[in-house]
Design an enzyme around this catalytic site. Structure first.
Site, mmCIF file in Angstrom:
data_model
loop_
_atom_site.group_PDB
_atom_site.id
_atom_site.type_symbol
_atom_site.label_atom_id
_atom_site.label_comp_id
_atom_site.label_asym_id
_atom_site.label_seq_id
_atom_site.Cartn_x
_atom_site.Cartn_y
_atom_site.Cartn_z
ATOM 1 N N HIS A 96 -9.600 2.354 -1.182
ATOM 2 C CA HIS A 96 -8.161 2.123 -1.057
ATOM 3 C C HIS A 96 -7.477 1.573 -2.252
ATOM 4 O O HIS A 96 -7.977 0.360 -2.601
ATOM 5 C CB HIS A 96 -7.970 1.010 0.046
ATOM 6 C CG HIS A 96 -6.492 1.203 0.467
ATOM 7 N ND1 HIS A 96 -5.372 1.412 -0.185
ATOM 8 C CD2 HIS A 96 -5.819 0.445 1.570
ATOM 9 C CE1 HIS A 96 -4.282 1.306 0.553
ATOM 10 N NE2 HIS A 96 -4.576 0.838 1.576
ATOM 11 N N HIS A 136 -3.064 8.450 5.248
ATOM 12 C CA HIS A 136 -3.394 7.237 5.023
ATOM 13 C C HIS A 136 -5.060 6.757 5.128
ATOM 14 O O HIS A 136 -5.720 6.670 3.943
ATOM 15 C CB HIS A 136 -2.657 6.225 5.472
ATOM 16 C CG HIS A 136 -2.469 4.847 4.868
ATOM 17 N ND1 HIS A 136 -2.493 4.614 3.429
ATOM 18 C CD2 HIS A 136 -2.950 3.540 5.296
ATOM 19 C CE1 HIS A 136 -2.590 3.376 3.035
ATOM 20 N NE2 HIS A 136 -2.900 2.771 4.133
ATOM 21 N N CYS A 178 0.707 -1.266 0.010
ATOM 22 C CA CYS A 178 0.057 -0.194 -0.091
ATOM 23 C C CYS A 178 0.931 1.069 -0.163
ATOM 24 O O CYS A 178 0.175 2.365 -0.225
ATOM 25 C CB CYS A 178 -1.116 0.056 1.153
ATOM 26 S SG CYS A 178 -2.160 -1.438 1.371
#
Length: 850
Positions: A328, A292, A160
């Site tokens: 995401h 994030h 990620c």
């Protein structure tokens, strides 16, 4: 002291669920359009699961007819946004691209070509697609070839944080004057294995995610983004548009857990502090943080705590999560979110966190709930975090708010430790003993395709074994003996490896991670280093080719017949950065943490990156290398077919550069090198095995149209020339060249032609070796295994010969065919990837070298 170059952003490209162009994306962001909705592709499997999906096929301008069907979405999307960014910057087709670098961040690339086998769509399977898009690193090979970017590429595979990390690496290459421009891309299509993994971890939100508030849970997404990074003076000289300026970056490792962030948020806080220090900035300079913000309980709480630790006045700083718009996007998340900032902050608007409800306990910051906040931001921060505790932070400024160039004192970088795991043994001493005894290390291995019965999908190994077309395709990869497959391989006794390790979690140790850990422990011990005192300033850079194949296989098998019951442990352990995660946790390494999945000889990319971190004083030490495992499966055969490899069954051994014999022996193992500042190593009395004097990188750019059966080696020669220039040496100063080619005709010719080109004006022939014949071709770690024998030659003034080869391909080079006594003051280590990336590293003699 040297001035670092200023790095500006001159081109943008984006593809998301709410926009396929920067204009569409900006308009959607400013109108607060959320792209998270019930999945159109996965709801039939996972129920009413939500996702942020790209539902319309993008237009691929400039793509040759018929090529689209042969490429996967990861490569197509990367090409699309990369081309858009180059058009936006006015650089498409510019000659300057021949010296520009390409850095791509991904989490799950190289998957699509094999999905028909997993999803029981066998008729959709395409050999052509596996050839062009069948490896993890093929996305870089495709994009560099289509856009003619020849300054070398890196594939960042840190899950990620991948694209955020890629921005940082591109920035670093420009600010340290390695390249004038870099195209940075993040690309992440959504595939079944990814969504199944997050589903079984029970992290998915039933509706659109609500970061820092309401019911915890994340929304999965997909998309791609691209930035053109450019040296400031180069950009202004050509009148390029400037969207912002990158001021600093940093990475770190939690060394805590495979999936969960450190609840104390030490690593997340460390990465922000390091980035601020790298950019010579204060916390007070940061006016907005794009977080994030996944929406999960643990991430939101840990991230909030980390910001409180770094910013004394954090409650006055707006922070928001763009994932509330687009979910995401995993490997492409960071770059897309960064682009969102560049498109909206100039409007004087701070992006809101959409869907915000009642804040959760411990989440008490200004998350910009639901509505834009008006503020003229000059400097902002972009943070992302990943499985394995990989943390990444970028600091950037809007146009007109740049900072003066920072300065640094370049350090000399020494190699002080080497760790090796191979079929010949563990460590240099044991391996040299085996070589002196004439031990082969190889054996003929056979395996029988598995039979699962009638449950689930048809087993693709059985299918390949019964498919005449595929048997013909794999005629060079197998010897048919009933239904057995045969290969001559160099395999490691992993039980012996475990006996050599000190302390590690056996429950979480797969074979490839165990190899890497043992090699890492050896390198650290060999250097006499103490990670307990240097862990926070030690970088861990791992090069990967195929990664944890056995774990990937177990995870893929667990998706059948019900993906909702996939094995939760195998999901994070199947990622490319899982090996680095295991090593960092086992050894407590908390400095820069990156995985570069460049394919063959990937450890050279890790070595060059680690060298730069130490040379610039960003990290005091770096542990770099690679690891590989042999996994006997038909899937592996398909992957080898992608590389055009033809394994060799010759009992006499792996004969590299042989005129009459091509092919390679599969090898496995690991190689790790410990690097540190030469002065620091000397102060503590550490061993100086060798010194890195300079390196060069390039890319052939011929991957898509590779019709030349006799590759010229032109671009490998350019990498060699660049390395020599950086080292301040000429070809006459090099006493030994070590290649790392893997034995096929094309690999041999490219490497030999490249060396011939580079050394054509030398006054006398240069001795040439390649030691892969001792170990088999250990795909990512081969450079470190060769490096160890080169450093030993420099120490002992004795060069070991190339093993097994009888008749060399050309008479124009001085192949070392028997042991030679020779003083080696400088050596050159070269290598390439199967996708056409080239590396050259100049080495200097260790102590008492001055």
């Amino acid at each position: 002291m040297l001035d670092r170059k200023r790095v500006v952003i001159t081109g943008l490209g984006v593809l998301t669920s709410i926009g396929a162009t920067t204009e569409e994306f900006r308009n959607s962001l400013l109108s607060k359009r959320c792209g998270i909705r019930p999945s159109s592709r996965f709801s039939d499997v996972f129920g009413n699961v939500c996702a942020s999906e790209v539902l319309e096929e993008p237009k691929y301008e400039g793509l040759a007819e018929g090529l689209q069907e042969k490429l996967d979405k990861a490569a197509l999307w990367a090409y699309k946004v990369g081309r858009d960014a180059l058009v936006n910057s006015g650089l498409l087709g510019n000659e300057a691209l021949s010296t520009s670098s390409l850095i791509i961040g991904v989490s799950s690339a190289g998957t699509e070509a094999y999905m028909p086998l997993l999803e029981n769509r066998i008729n959709d399977f395409s050999i052509d697609k596996t050839r062009l898009s069948g490896s993890f690193s093929s996305v870089c090979s495709v994009v560099s070839s289509l856009l003619q970017i020849r300054g070398g590429y890196e594939l960042v595979a840190t899950a990620c944080t991948a694209s955020t990390n890629a921005i940082g690496i591109g920035f670093d290459q420009i600010q340290n004057n390695k390249n004038q421009m870099a195209l940075v891309i993040g690309t992440e299509p959504l595939y079944l294995p990814t969504i199944a993994g997050f589903y079984t971890l029970k992290t998915l939100h039933q509706q659109a995610c609500t970061p820092f508030s309401g019911v915890p849970g994340m929304s999965i997404g997909e998309g791609a983004g691209a930035l053109v990074l450019e040296e400031y003076q180069h950009a202004t000289a050509r009148g390029a548009p400037i969207y912002g300026e990158v001021l600093a970056y940093a990475t770190s490792g939690d060394a805590h857990h495979e999936t969960a962030p450190d609840p104390r948020a030490k690593g997340a806080a460390q990465v922000m502090r390091t980035a601020l220090a790298n950019g010579e900035l204060c916390p007070e300079d940061v006016e907005y943080i794009n977080v994030h913000g996944t929406g999960t309980e643990t991430n939101d709480r840990s991230e909030t705590l980390a910001m409180k630790k770094v910013f004394a006045d954090i409650h006055s700083i707006p922070v928001s999560s763009t994932k509330s718009y687009i979910g995401h996007n995993i490997g492409s998340a960071g770059i897309i979110e960064f682009i969102a900032c560049l498109l909206t902050l100039p409007e004087g608007k701070i992006l809101p966190t959409l869907n915000f409800g009642r804040a959760r306990p411990s989440c008490d910051l200004n998350y910009v709930p639901n509505e834009f906040q008006e503020r003229n931001v000059k400097v902002f921060m972009k943070n992302n975090y990943a499985f394995g505790g990989n943390n990444c932070c970028i600091l950037a400024a809007l146009p007109g708010n740049g900072r003066p160039n920072s300065r640094y004192h370049p350090r000399r970088v020494a190699i002080t430790g080497i760790g090796l795991v191979s079929s010949l043994g563990f460590g240099l001493e044991q391996i040299l003993g085996a070589i002196r005894k004439g031990t082969s290390g190889s054996a003929l291995k056979t395996w029988r395709p598995s039979h699962k019965g009638e449950e689930g999908i048809q087993d693709f190994e059985d299918w390949i074994s019964s498919n005449e077309m595929l048997l013909q395709q794999f005629s060079d990869l197998r010897k048919k003996n009933g239904d057995q497959l045969s290969l001559r391989t160099h395999e490691v006794d992993d039980r012996a490896v475990r006996r050599h390790l000190k302390r590690f979690d056996t429950r979480k140790a797969n074979r490839i991670s165990t190899f890497a850990l043992l090699a890492g422990e050896q390198a650290i011990a060999n250097a006499g280093a103490n990670i307990r005192t240097t862990g926070k300033t030690t970088a861990l850079i791992i090069g990967m080719s195929k990664g944890p194949q056995a774990t990937i296989s177990r995870y893929v098998e667990s998706l059948v017949p019900d993906p909702r019951r996939a094995r939760t442990f195998e999901f994070p352990s199947s990622l490319m950065n899982a090996i680095g995660t295991f090593c960092s946790i086992s050894k407590g390494i908390k400095g820069y943490n990156t995985t570069l999945a460049n394919g063959f000889n990937a450890a050279l990319g890790a070595m060059c990156y680690g060298y730069e971190l130490v040379r610039q004083g960003v990290q005091g030490q770096a542990l770099v290398g690679g690891a590989d495992e042999i996994f006997h499966s038909a899937l592996h055969a398909l992957q080898e077919n992608h590389g055009g490899l033809s394994p060799n069954l010759d009992e006499d051994g792996f004969r590299v550069y042989d005129r009459d014999q091509s092919g390679y022996f599969m090898g496995e193992g690991a190689g790790m090198a410990y690097m540190e500042e030469l002065e620091s190593a000397g102060d503590r009395g550490g061993p100086i095995l060798g010194i890195i004097c300079g390196y060069g990188k390039s890319c052939d750019g011929s991957y898509i149209d590779d019709t030349n059966s006799q590759p010229s080696g032109q671009w490998l020669a350019k990498a060699i020339s660049q390395a020599l220039d950086e080292a301040g040496l000429t070809v006459d100063d090099i006493d030994l060249v070590c290649g790392t080619g893997w034995g096929t005709v094309s690999s041999n010719r490219k490497e030999l032609n490249g060396i011939e080109r580079a050394f054509m004006h030398r006054s006398h022939p240069v001795p040439l070796v390649n030691y892969n014949g001792f170990f088999g071709f250990v795909e990512s770690a081969a450079p470190i295994l060769n490096l160890a024998l080169v450093l030993n030659a420099m120490k002992e003034d004795e060069i070991l010969p190339i093993p097994h080869t009888r008749s060399f391909e050309t008479k124009n080079l001085a192949f070392v065919s028997r042991k030679e006594r020779l003083s080696v003051r400088h050596a050159l280590l070269v290598g390439s990837t199967e996708g056409g990336n080239n590396y050259a590293v100049v080495l200097g003699k260790g102590a008492p070298y001055e």
